[in-house]
Write a protein that holds these residues in place. Structure first.
Motif, mmCIF file in Angstrom:
data_model
loop_
_atom_site.group_PDB
_atom_site.id
_atom_site.type_symbol
_atom_site.label_atom_id
_atom_site.label_comp_id
_atom_site.label_asym_id
_atom_site.label_seq_id
_atom_site.Cartn_x
_atom_site.Cartn_y
_atom_site.Cartn_z
ATOM 1 N N ASP A 51 2.455 12.415 -5.788
ATOM 2 C CA ASP A 51 3.871 12.388 -6.142
ATOM 3 C C ASP A 51 4.140 11.611 -7.423
ATOM 4 O O ASP A 51 5.273 11.368 -7.804
ATOM 5 C CB ASP A 51 4.721 11.827 -4.995
ATOM 6 C CG ASP A 51 4.372 10.387 -4.660
ATOM 7 O OD1 ASP A 51 3.542 9.776 -5.377
ATOM 8 O OD2 ASP A 51 4.933 9.875 -3.682
ATOM 9 N N GLY A 52 3.067 11.185 -8.097
ATOM 10 C CA GLY A 52 3.205 10.473 -9.353
ATOM 11 C C GLY A 52 3.313 8.970 -9.194
ATOM 12 O O GLY A 52 3.357 8.244 -10.181
ATOM 13 N N ASP A 53 3.339 8.484 -7.958
ATOM 14 C CA ASP A 53 3.468 7.055 -7.709
ATOM 15 C C ASP A 53 2.118 6.388 -7.451
ATOM 16 O O ASP A 53 2.078 5.199 -7.152
ATOM 17 C CB ASP A 53 4.387 6.795 -6.508
ATOM 18 C CG ASP A 53 5.843 7.058 -6.829
ATOM 19 O OD1 ASP A 53 6.203 7.055 -8.023
ATOM 20 O OD2 ASP A 53 6.626 7.284 -5.894
ATOM 21 N N GLU A 54 1.035 7.117 -7.579
ATOM 22 C CA GLU A 54 -0.281 6.552 -7.314
ATOM 23 C C GLU A 54 -0.643 5.559 -8.413
ATOM 24 O O GLU A 54 -0.338 5.767 -9.581
ATOM 25 C CB GLU A 54 -1.370 7.644 -7.259
ATOM 26 C CG GLU A 54 -1.202 8.626 -6.128
ATOM 27 C CD GLU A 54 -0.195 9.712 -6.427
ATOM 28 O OE1 GLU A 54 0.132 9.953 -7.602
ATOM 29 O OE2 GLU A 54 0.296 10.319 -5.464
ATOM 30 N N GLU A 55 -1.317 4.482 -8.012
ATOM 31 C CA GLU A 55 -1.812 3.513 -8.992
ATOM 32 C C GLU A 55 -3.173 3.968 -9.465
ATOM 33 O O GLU A 55 -3.983 4.458 -8.697
ATOM 34 C CB GLU A 55 -1.896 2.141 -8.361
ATOM 35 C CG GLU A 55 -0.542 1.575 -8.031
ATOM 36 C CD GLU A 55 -0.633 0.152 -7.494
ATOM 37 O OE1 GLU A 55 -1.646 -0.532 -7.796
ATOM 38 O OE2 GLU A 55 0.297 -0.252 -6.792
ATOM 39 N N ASN A 56 -3.457 3.772 -10.741
ATOM 40 C CA ASN A 56 -4.761 4.176 -11.294
ATOM 41 C C ASN A 56 -5.750 3.060 -11.185
ATOM 42 O O ASN A 56 -5.603 1.970 -11.241
ATOM 43 C CB ASN A 56 -4.623 4.616 -12.743
ATOM 44 C CG ASN A 56 -3.838 5.919 -12.827
ATOM 45 O OD1 ASN A 56 -3.934 6.754 -11.932
ATOM 46 N ND2 ASN A 56 -3.065 6.087 -13.867
#
Length: 56
Positions: A51-56
């Protein structure tokens, strides 16, 4: 779980038969054990969409 998507400009709603089939498929994946999901991901049968909220 995201099973089926389409742009409303591309087609109208899905019919009752398509909805029933989509619900059956979704239930199969919801009931699947983690190892089956891992294998399906590895084999490209299913794809994880973030959803685009993942941490890299």
């Amino acid at each position: 779980m995201f099973l089926f998507g389409f742009a409303k400009s591309a087609r109208g709603n899905i019919d009752d038969d398509e909805l029933a089939t989509a619900q059956e498929i979704a239930q199969i994946w919801l009931d699947a054990d983690p190892s089956a999901l891992d294998k399906a991901l590895a084999d490209g049968i299913i794809v994880e969409i973030g959803d685009g909220d993942e941490e890299n």
